[in-house]
Structures are given as C-alpha cells and as structure tokens.
Write a protein that holds these residues in place. Structure first.
Motif, PDB file in Angstrom:
ATOM      1  N   THR A   1       0.752  -1.073  -0.008  1.00  0.00           N
ATOM      2  CA  THR A   1      -0.217   0.024   0.192  1.00  0.00           C
ATOM      3  C   THR A   1       0.803   1.330   0.073  1.00  0.00           C
ATOM      4  O   THR A   1       1.981   1.154   0.044  1.00  0.00           O
ATOM      5  CB  THR A   1      -0.922  -0.021   1.267  1.00  0.00           C
ATOM      6  OG1 THR A   1      -0.227   0.108   2.487  1.00  0.00           O
ATOM      7  CG2 THR A   1      -1.899  -1.282   1.156  1.00  0.00           C
ATOM      8  N   GLU A   2       0.315   2.648   0.029  1.00  0.00           N
ATOM      9  CA  GLU A   2       1.076   3.654   0.028  1.00  0.00           C
ATOM     10  C   GLU A   2       2.155   3.976   0.954  1.00  0.00           C
ATOM     11  O   GLU A   2       2.010   3.107   2.261  1.00  0.00           O
ATOM     12  CB  GLU A   2      -0.179   4.788   0.208  1.00  0.00           C
ATOM     13  CG  GLU A   2      -0.867   4.913  -0.915  1.00  0.00           C
ATOM     14  CD  GLU A   2      -1.659   6.060  -0.850  1.00  0.00           C
ATOM     15  OE1 GLU A   2      -1.689   7.123   0.085  1.00  0.00           O
ATOM     16  OE2 GLU A   2      -2.755   6.295  -1.511  1.00  0.00           O
ATOM     17  N   PRO A   3       3.047   4.636   0.797  1.00  0.00           N
ATOM     18  CA  PRO A   3       3.267   5.415  -0.479  1.00  0.00           C
ATOM     19  C   PRO A   3       4.039   4.613  -1.226  1.00  0.00           C
ATOM     20  O   PRO A   3       4.168   3.467  -1.207  1.00  0.00           O
ATOM     21  CB  PRO A   3       4.378   6.459   0.233  1.00  0.00           C
ATOM     22  CG  PRO A   3       4.942   5.925   1.290  1.00  0.00           C
ATOM     23  CD  PRO A   3       3.984   4.790   1.847  1.00  0.00           C
ATOM     24  N   PHE A   4       3.934   4.994  -2.855  1.00  0.00           N
ATOM     25  CA  PHE A   4       4.295   4.538  -4.023  1.00  0.00           C
ATOM     26  C   PHE A   4       5.674   5.198  -4.425  1.00  0.00           C
ATOM     27  O   PHE A   4       5.489   6.624  -4.162  1.00  0.00           O
ATOM     28  CB  PHE A   4       3.302   4.315  -4.989  1.00  0.00           C
ATOM     29  CG  PHE A   4       2.048   3.564  -4.579  1.00  0.00           C
ATOM     30  CD1 PHE A   4       2.061   2.169  -4.735  1.00  0.00           C
ATOM     31  CD2 PHE A   4       0.854   4.107  -4.253  1.00  0.00           C
ATOM     32  CE1 PHE A   4       1.171   1.286  -4.244  1.00  0.00           C
ATOM     33  CE2 PHE A   4      -0.169   3.423  -3.731  1.00  0.00           C
ATOM     34  CZ  PHE A   4       0.010   2.076  -3.706  1.00  0.00           C
ATOM     35  N   TYR A   5       6.261   4.503  -4.837  1.00  0.00           N
ATOM     36  CA  TYR A   5       7.656   5.147  -5.498  1.00  0.00           C
ATOM     37  C   TYR A   5       7.801   4.879  -6.986  1.00  0.00           C
ATOM     38  O   TYR A   5       7.530   3.614  -7.530  1.00  0.00           O
ATOM     39  CB  TYR A   5       8.848   4.793  -4.855  1.00  0.00           C
ATOM     40  CG  TYR A   5       8.697   5.301  -3.279  1.00  0.00           C
ATOM     41  CD1 TYR A   5       8.866   6.700  -3.020  1.00  0.00           C
ATOM     42  CD2 TYR A   5       8.335   4.580  -2.164  1.00  0.00           C
ATOM     43  CE1 TYR A   5       8.792   7.128  -1.587  1.00  0.00           C
ATOM     44  CE2 TYR A   5       8.143   5.186  -1.062  1.00  0.00           C
ATOM     45  CZ  TYR A   5       8.430   6.244  -0.762  1.00  0.00           C
ATOM     46  OH  TYR A   5       8.032   6.884   0.629  1.00  0.00           O
ATOM     47  N   CYS A   6       8.399   5.457  -7.766  1.00  0.00           N
ATOM     48  CA  CYS A   6       8.826   5.012  -9.369  1.00  0.00           C
ATOM     49  C   CYS A   6      10.109   4.304  -9.504  1.00  0.00           C
ATOM     50  O   CYS A   6       9.926   3.586 -10.496  1.00  0.00           O
ATOM     51  CB  CYS A   6       8.812   6.303 -10.049  1.00  0.00           C
ATOM     52  SG  CYS A   6      10.083   7.525  -9.784  1.00  0.00           S
TER      53      CYS A   6
END
Length: 79
Positions: free
Chosen positions: A67-72
């Motif tokens: 789940t959050e947070p997401f990273y590229c």
C-alpha cells in the motif's frame, strides 16, 4: 376490370420475385457486430518523491501489503 386484374397479377409476380432474391429465413440484412470493448485503464499512482504518475503494477510500494506510499524507482524508495 381487366386492368385491375393485370395490375394485381403484376404486383403478385413482383412480390414473389423480391421474396426469392432475399436470403431464406431472414428478411433483413444481418446487423453488424458491436465494436470490441476497450480494455480497462490501469490504476495510476503518484511517486511520493518526485510526483511522477505511473501504473500501480509498475510502482514500488513501501507500506505493509503493497500500500501507500508508492515510488517510481528503488532509488526514490530509499530514505
């Protein structure tokens, strides 16, 4: 009276001729197939570091259970 008889016969012959030209069992031309359904769009998420939007399937999640947070990228995931 003979004229009406001849007109009736001519109409009957025309109607029979039209019926013989149509496909058997179907009086109308076949309907065109519906257009194919568009594939669903992927869920987009935002990188917590740089703000880039990317598909959730390509993102790196830091939270429990993905789940959050997401990273590229893994570099943006590091503290």
């Amino acid at each position: 009276m003979k004229l009406l008889l001849y007109i009736g016969i001519a109409l009957a012959v025309y109607w029979l001729w039209r019926q013989s030209r149509l496909p058997a069992g179907d009086q109308r031309p076949p309907a065109s197939a519906p257009p194919p359904a568009e594939p669903p769009l992927p869920t987009m998420v935002t990188c917590a570091t740089c703000g880039v939007h990317l598909p959730r399937s390509e993102a790196f999640a830091d939270g429990p259970g993905g789940t959050e947070p997401f990273y590229c990228s893994p570099e943006h995931r590091r503290p």
